[in-house]
Design a protein around this motif. Sequence first.
Motif, PDB file in Angstrom:
ATOM      1  N   HIS A 233       0.760  -1.265   0.139  1.00  0.00           N
ATOM      2  CA  HIS A 233       0.126   0.040   0.059  1.00  0.00           C
ATOM      3  C   HIS A 233       0.794   1.055   0.075  1.00  0.00           C
ATOM      4  CE1 HIS A 233      -3.219   2.699   0.858  1.00  0.00           C
ATOM      5  NE2 HIS A 233      -2.655   3.284   2.105  1.00  0.00           N
TER       6      HIS A 233
ATOM      7  N   TRP B 143      -1.077  -5.667  -3.667  1.00  0.00           N
ATOM      8  CA  TRP B 143      -1.744  -4.373  -3.802  1.00  0.00           C
ATOM      9  C   TRP B 143      -1.802  -3.902  -5.056  1.00  0.00           C
ATOM     10  CZ3 TRP B 143      -4.229  -1.419   0.052  1.00  0.00           C
ATOM     11  CH2 TRP B 143      -4.065  -2.210   1.153  1.00  0.00           C
TER      12      TRP B 143
ATOM     13  N   GLU C  40      -5.296  -1.916  -6.176  1.00  0.00           N
ATOM     14  CA  GLU C  40      -5.247  -0.654  -5.557  1.00  0.00           C
ATOM     15  C   GLU C  40      -4.883   0.296  -6.680  1.00  0.00           C
ATOM     16  OE1 GLU C  40      -4.788   1.768  -1.647  1.00  0.00           O
ATOM     17  OE2 GLU C  40      -2.754   0.832  -2.650  1.00  0.00           O
TER      18      GLU C  40
END
Length: 301
Positions: free
Chosen positions: A31, A57, A60
């Motif tokens: 992240h 991740w 995202e």
Amino acid sequence: GSSRRSLARALTGVPDGRVVIVHVDDVGMCHGANVAFLELARSGGVTCGSVMVPCPWFREIADAAAADRTLDLGVHLTLTSEWPQYRWGPLTTVSRASGLVDEQGYFPRNCLELRPRLVVEAAEVEFRAQIDRALAAGIDVTHLDTHMGAAVVPELVGVYVRLGREYRLPVVLPRELDSYTGVLRMGEIPPGIHEAVVAALDAAGLPVIDRFRMTPGVPSADVDAQYRTMIDTLPPGVTFFAVHCNAPGDIETIVPPRAHWRTDEYRLFDSGRPARWIADAGIRAVGMRAVRELWRSALAA
């Protein structure tokens, strides 16, 4: 030779122009890497980055990039998984015989572990899956590069360039190979292979970056001086500067002793100082989308 610095000339109009591509590696890895890239790309602190599609991740950053197609993001082709407990593996269905996984069932930890077990056909299928997933997610993929040098090892460099031609995406392959192998542990590289690949790219008029620089990994107190010197001493031609900016919060648990390299770098580039140093030195900062335009023109010629 005459081809040398031709990319700098194409990008700046100046034969001995100094050009830097400020590239965030490992986007999608965690992240904090995504937070850092999005912030720095939007503030102009960096020019581009590349995403690790197999990492947890990825979604995202994929969604952010699909919503903002101005982001300059490539695919960081990945066949290694280096951290002690935080690991990832192939997108493609694999058996142990694929050569893509280690005893724990994840990608091997580095190129030295990867190369003895490598099955070229399986690696190519995995590379294609990573590129295809990024494109399917809506990312306007600008280039191909590779995590820890995996796609540039002698067994795979031909596949890497062929995929760049097929997908019409420039590959990051430094003309000065020692600028790359000097900082990445890739194992034995027999002479002649890299030179032949670069000569073929030159013959096709495809853009080749001149050299590679990477996060220096210095104590926090030395960060400003070290990066300032790296920027001021960039030679003529195009330098691909691979940084690994990470916002604080998760990288500290992934790699405790070295997390500060990435969070220090994030704070430095977030301050805007490197962009000022680059401008003050008369260096042109560009992204990979400009290189993609040149690559596609050469392929169409």
